[in-house]
Scaffold this motif. Structure first.
Motif, PDB file in Angstrom:
ATOM      1  N   LEU A 190       4.893   6.277  -7.518  1.00 23.16           N
ATOM      2  CA  LEU A 190       4.919   5.180  -6.554  1.00 23.16           C
ATOM      3  C   LEU A 190       4.037   4.030  -7.028  1.00 23.16           C
ATOM      4  N   GLU A 191       2.912   4.379  -7.608  1.00 23.43           N
ATOM      5  CA  GLU A 191       2.035   3.337  -8.157  1.00 23.43           C
ATOM      6  C   GLU A 191       2.724   2.591  -9.291  1.00 23.43           C
ATOM      7  N   ASP A 192       3.386   3.339 -10.180  1.00 25.57           N
ATOM      8  CA  ASP A 192       4.064   2.747 -11.330  1.00 25.57           C
ATOM      9  C   ASP A 192       5.288   1.925 -10.926  1.00 25.57           C
ATOM     10  N   LYS A 223       2.629  10.344  -6.215  1.00 26.31           N
ATOM     11  CA  LYS A 223       1.714   9.216  -5.982  1.00 26.31           C
ATOM     12  C   LYS A 223       1.678   8.291  -7.210  1.00 26.31           C
ATOM     13  N   LYS A 224       1.605   8.910  -8.395  1.00 29.47           N
ATOM     14  CA  LYS A 224       1.562   8.131  -9.634  1.00 29.47           C
ATOM     15  C   LYS A 224       2.863   7.344  -9.829  1.00 29.47           C
ATOM     16  N   ALA A 282       0.826  -1.200   0.000  1.00 29.83           N
ATOM     17  CA  ALA A 282       0.000   0.000   0.000  1.00 29.83           C
ATOM     18  C   ALA A 282       0.865   1.256   0.000  1.00 29.83           C
ATOM     19  N   ILE A 283       0.413   2.256  -0.753  1.00 29.86           N
ATOM     20  CA  ILE A 283       1.134   3.531  -0.817  1.00 29.86           C
ATOM     21  C   ILE A 283       0.582   4.448   0.271  1.00 29.86           C
ATOM     22  N   ALA A 336      10.799   5.011  -8.000  1.00 29.94           N
ATOM     23  CA  ALA A 336       9.901   6.145  -8.235  1.00 29.94           C
ATOM     24  C   ALA A 336      10.699   7.418  -8.511  1.00 29.94           C
ATOM     25  N   GLY A 382       5.507   0.215  -8.067  1.00 32.14           N
ATOM     26  CA  GLY A 382       5.165  -0.818  -7.092  1.00 32.14           C
ATOM     27  C   GLY A 382       5.584  -0.434  -5.695  1.00 32.14           C
ATOM     28  N   ALA A 383       5.490   0.869  -5.386  1.00 25.90           N
ATOM     29  CA  ALA A 383       5.822   1.422  -4.062  1.00 25.90           C
ATOM     30  C   ALA A 383       7.315   1.377  -3.749  1.00 25.90           C
TER      31      ALA A 383
END
Length: 305
Positions: A26-28, A23-24, A2-3, A36, A30-31
């Protein structure tokens, strides 16, 4: 994984990129924070952070005053070079920040950084990061101040195209344009002479004690008799205080009168009291150690980036 908000905050501090971009990324990734960072760098969104260690000692000072002359703001925004300080995009940004300060309740640069940038969805900090990436230099909002009076008027002066800015607050019942004109003249005086205090009653006792000690030693070193040194020092100290106190200084436009006399003359003419209650003077880069570089070398460095 989870981020979390803490991860977004950490990435933002590392890169200077916007919150949504972090945020994007980190999503891309995989945290994975390090990945990132790379993603943001690849997109050019971390470019601001790469330049954050460069000394920004040039820039502009800007002022903004409300139409009724009751509120005013003054801001210093720094850049690395005078060349960028003359850039129209940079000038517009500085003027925008001054307008935002005038309308906001922010009291610190950090609070200001989180304000919305005019009518956009971006914050001031996010917009600044974008400008850094676009212009290619480190820039920062160094400081700001705000004046607001209920009974009185505020005036200001910008010197040297934005190298020095001054605001002057005057307590008075008069709404006359002549009060504003006087305030501008006083602001010009402050820009030119940079007084330490408004009047002698504002002088720090520690400053007087320190200067008196120096003047006594000077007189003794000149071989003056100890029994007359005290009287000499009083005279010299009074002369020095007149040089550092705004109201005692000869007016730059007419040295035959002091600034204090100028204020009294207008107050008498308008039949009211006028009190210079506050001044602020910003000079670009004051107190910042500037890095001396050969211009050709600086251009070569920019071309390599």
């Amino acid at each position: 994984m989870a981020i979390t908000a803490a991860m977004v905050k950490e990435l933002r501090e590392k890169t200077g990129a916007g919150m949504l971009d972090c945020k994007k990324a980190l999503e891309d990734s995989g945290a994975d924070i390090e990945r990132a960072v790379d993603i943001l760098r690849e997109k050019g969104l971390a470019k601001a952070a790469k330049k954050s260690d460069r000394i920004a000692a040039e820039g502009l000072v800007s002022i903004s005053i409300s139409e009724d002359n009751k509120k005013a703001s003054i801001v210093e925004v720094n850049s690395e070079t005078d060349f960028v300080a003359k850039n129209e995009e940079f000038k517009t940004f500085v003027n925008d920040i001054t307008t935002i300060v005038l309308k906001s309740n922010a009291n610190t640069v950090e609070e200001l950084s989180n304000e919305k940038y005019l009518d956009t969805e971006s914050t001031v900090q996010e917009t600044l990061n974008s400008k850094i990436a676009t212009i290619g230099e480190n820039m920062n909002i160094r400081r700001f101040d705000k004046f607001e009076v209920e009974t009185g008027q505020v005036a200001g002066y910008i010197h040297g195209g934005g190298k020095i800015g001054v605001l002057v607050e005057m307590e008075t019942d008069s709404n006359s344009d002549e009060v504003v004109a006087l305030g501008k003249d006083i602001a010009m005086q402050v820009a030119a002479m940079n007084p330490k205090y408004i009047s002698q009653k504002d002088v720090d006792p520690d400053y007087i004690a320190h200067e008196k000690e120096i003047l006594i030693q000077q007189a003794l070193n000149e071989g003056k008799p100890a029994d007359i040194v005290e009287k000499m020092v009083v005279g010299r100290l009074n002369k020095q205080l007149k040089e550092v106190c705004l109201l005692d200084q000869p007016f730059v436009k007419n040295p035959d009168v002091t600034v204090g006399q100028l204020v009294q003359d207008l107050a008498k003419k308008l039949g009211t009291s006028i009190n210079v209650s506050k001044t602020v003077r910003f000079e670009v880069g004051e107190g910042i150690e500037k890095k001396e570089e050969n211009f050709a070398e600086e251009v070569a460095k920019q071309l390599k980036n």
